[in-house]
Design a protein around this motif. Structure first.
Motif, PDB file in Angstrom:
ATOM      1  N   MET A 152      15.177  10.338 -39.742  1.00 29.15           N
ATOM      2  CA  MET A 152      14.064   9.702 -39.045  1.00 29.15           C
ATOM      3  C   MET A 152      14.518   9.295 -37.655  1.00 29.15           C
ATOM      4  O   MET A 152      15.658   8.879 -37.447  1.00 29.15           O
ATOM      5  N   ARG A 153      13.604   9.415 -36.717  1.00 35.12           N
ATOM      6  CA  ARG A 153      13.906   9.024 -35.340  1.00 35.12           C
ATOM      7  C   ARG A 153      12.634   8.484 -34.710  1.00 35.12           C
ATOM      8  O   ARG A 153      11.557   9.075 -34.856  1.00 35.12           O
ATOM      9  N   GLY A 154      12.740   7.389 -33.999  1.00 35.13           N
ATOM     10  CA  GLY A 154      11.621   6.852 -33.246  1.00 35.13           C
ATOM     11  C   GLY A 154      11.605   7.415 -31.838  1.00 35.13           C
ATOM     12  O   GLY A 154      11.971   8.567 -31.613  1.00 35.13           O
ATOM     13  N   THR A 155      11.195   6.609 -30.894  1.00 34.41           N
ATOM     14  CA  THR A 155      11.182   7.003 -29.479  1.00 34.41           C
ATOM     15  C   THR A 155      12.086   6.047 -28.702  1.00 34.41           C
ATOM     16  O   THR A 155      12.644   5.106 -29.264  1.00 34.41           O
ATOM     17  N   SER A 156      12.194   6.276 -27.411  1.00 36.19           N
ATOM     18  CA  SER A 156      13.024   5.397 -26.591  1.00 36.19           C
ATOM     19  C   SER A 156      12.418   3.997 -26.486  1.00 36.19           C
ATOM     20  O   SER A 156      13.122   3.033 -26.191  1.00 36.19           O
ATOM     21  N   GLU A 157      11.113   3.884 -26.750  1.00 36.91           N
ATOM     22  CA  GLU A 157      10.443   2.586 -26.656  1.00 36.91           C
ATOM     23  C   GLU A 157      10.340   1.861 -27.987  1.00 36.91           C
ATOM     24  O   GLU A 157      10.389   0.631 -28.035  1.00 36.91           O
TER      25      GLU A 157
END
Length: 226
Positions: free
Chosen positions: A205-210
């Motif tokens: 899983m990966r989100g965003t830079s924000e």
């Protein structure tokens, strides 16, 4: 009467020959899933009351992963329920993950921080991504291997409609066919005549830079197809 017995025996034999291929079923509890090898900037926890596993990033993460302790040889079907808690929680299921050019073995560095680059250059795998509108993408299946450098994409969906509610997901590899099914509907499927054989299964899983990614996982089942 004798003819009826012979007919019954013949029909029983036909039914046996036409019966579905057997599979070994492995059910993984939330507690057992939380014991899989964890990599990346974040944490894994268990909600014993709700009976699900929590997978979460912390700020600055390059992605978090849960790696199966066993390597699965041949075909398999993996099903589970998953809920991304933020729109930015990009979900990935990885099949047949091994060291680049190796057969079944996977040795991730002890200090591996979950970055995507290592997965694309140092491992062989099928990379099934979904709920990835936050990355300006739609669901896809890619094969990362020495043989597919520069042409990793096997299939790309036209749209991305997954929400932040609970979803039933199935990913599979059988007889050179790969697929992603969400809530009972096949979203994408592809074929690979020279399919990867053995390897680990990984949740990524990966989100965003924000914003970070957070998801809940439960009812994990792995069927090993003979």
């Amino acid at each position: 009467m004798m003819q009826n017995k012979r007919l019954f025996g013949y029909l029983s034999l036909v039914c046996l020959l036409l019966s579905p291929v057997s599979a070994k079923e492995i059910r993984v509890s939330p507690g057992a899933l939380s014991q899989w090898s964890f990599y990346g900037g974040g944490f894994v926890a268990v909600d014993a009351q709700q009976q699900h596993t929590v997978l979460a990033e912390t700020p600055g993460s390059k992605g978090v992963m849960l790696v199966s302790p066993a390597s699965y040889d041949g075909d398999l079907v993996v099903s589970y329920k998953i809920r991304p808690l933020t729109p930015e929680s990009v979900l990935v299921a990885m099949l047949s993950v091994s060291d680049r050019g190796a057969d079944a073995t996977l040795h991730l560095p002890e200090d591996y921080d979950g970055n995507m680059g290592y997965l694309t250059t140092d491992t062989d795998n099928y990379f099934v991504a979904f709920h990835n509108a936050a990355h300006n993408a739609s669901p896809f299946i890619r094969r990362y291997s020495e043989a597919t450098v520069g042409r990793e994409q096997l299939v790309l969906a036209e749209s991305n409609s997954m929400t932040t509610e609970w979803h039933t997901v199935e990913v599979g590899k059988q007889n050179g066919r790969l697929w992603l099914k969400v809530d009972g509907a096949i979203i994408i499927e592809a074929s690979d005549p020279a399919a990867l054989e053995a390897g680990r299964f990984i949740f990524r899983m990966r989100g965003t830079s924000e914003r970070i990614g957070v998801c809940l996982i439960k009812d994990l089942r792995i069927d090993l197809v003979d």
